[in-house]
Design an enzyme around this catalytic site. Sequence first.
Site, PDB file in Angstrom:
ATOM      1  N   LEU A   1       0.744  -1.259   0.125  1.00  0.00           N
ATOM      2  CA  LEU A   1       0.107  -0.062  -0.029  1.00  0.00           C
ATOM      3  C   LEU A   1       0.810   1.314   0.194  1.00  0.00           C
ATOM      4  CD1 LEU A   1      -2.724  -0.798   2.657  1.00  0.00           C
ATOM      5  CD2 LEU A   1      -3.139  -0.596   0.183  1.00  0.00           C
ATOM      6  N   ASP A   2       0.712   2.139  -0.634  1.00  0.00           N
ATOM      7  CA  ASP A   2       1.356   3.451  -0.887  1.00  0.00           C
ATOM      8  C   ASP A   2       1.188   4.110   0.395  1.00  0.00           C
ATOM      9  OD1 ASP A   2       2.070   2.787  -3.621  1.00  0.00           O
ATOM     10  OD2 ASP A   2       0.365   4.340  -4.252  1.00  0.00           O
ATOM     11  N   PRO A   3       2.111   5.244   0.912  1.00  0.00           N
ATOM     12  CA  PRO A   3       1.944   5.812   2.062  1.00  0.00           C
ATOM     13  C   PRO A   3       0.690   6.626   2.316  1.00  0.00           C
ATOM     14  CG  PRO A   3       4.120   6.100   1.247  1.00  0.00           C
ATOM     15  CD  PRO A   3       3.456   5.241   0.177  1.00  0.00           C
TER      16      PRO A   3
ATOM     17  N   ALA B   1       4.018   2.768  -5.722  1.00  0.00           N
ATOM     18  CA  ALA B   1       4.819   1.888  -5.027  1.00  0.00           C
ATOM     19  C   ALA B   1       5.785   0.901  -6.110  1.00  0.00           C
ATOM     20  CB  ALA B   1       4.321   1.031  -3.943  1.00  0.00           C
TER      21      ALA B   1
ATOM     22  N   ARG C   1      -5.582   4.922  -8.278  1.00  0.00           N
ATOM     23  CA  ARG C   1      -5.415   6.495  -8.768  1.00  0.00           C
ATOM     24  C   ARG C   1      -5.269   6.544 -10.395  1.00  0.00           C
ATOM     25  NH1 ARG C   1      -0.177   8.219  -5.360  1.00  0.00           N
ATOM     26  NH2 ARG C   1       0.176   5.997  -5.294  1.00  0.00           N
TER      27      ARG C   1
END
Length: 272
Positions: free
Chosen positions: A37-39, A118, A171
């Site tokens: 998971l991206d930040p 990521a 996104r």
Amino acid sequence: MNKIFAAFKPRGLSSNAFLHQLKKKYKNKKAGYSGTLDPFAKGVLIVAFGQYTKLFRFLKKTPKTYKATLWLGMHSLSLDDQNIQEIKTLKAFKLTILEQTIKKMQGKISYTPPTFSAKKVNGIRAYELARRGLEVNLKPSEMEIFNCKILSYNHPFLNIQISVSEGSYIRSYCELFARKLGIYASLSSLERVKEGEFVYNNEESLDILKYLDLKPNFIKNPNKLQNGLLLSLEDLTYCDEGSYYIETKKYFSIINIKENTVKYLLNKVEKC
């Protein structure tokens, strides 16, 4: 300690930083996770300790389900609420237009992963390169949209729930969705609520065999498995080509049958 569970990664932490916290919490150095998971995102992250870190490729992890908020009219380089370039005030869309656009984006769609993602480029996360102002060239990819529905629409914020294939980027979906409307849009929030059958339940330890994307096979002489001896087709109940798990009371192994030969993919993994 062998353990697998669904953790809940908070927003603002990288998956690696969150895993480091879990290692300290459980006092376990051998740990790993699946489905970065991206930040920017929060939600379900599959975490494993001990020998179970070798099992990620055998898990049922599809579809992945997310809740996302799209901010219509917001232009961001990272397609989230950071790196904002412009916010335009738009007239509200008719709900039927938004629903029709979502309907057109079912099935397999091509996309280019976001620069702030990521994805790894020569071993480095793309978002790390982007933050340094370096050029990031990511290859076009494909994701499958299994289902998407509108949860609510309070202009300019559109809340959706979407189920997608592994390797998808919500996104990028947002970017393509906005392009069909002739506008810019970015995410203001993103939460993964489910990964396959994995849902967050206070880091409860799970029965790994229920989450393997494999069929069971059965060994006629369990002592062979217990002692780690080579297997032949005659030892097994099912002889069709493919991968299986076989178990005893204490251990399980993962095998593959190909060209009448039985090969261990993982041998004698202790049950938790």
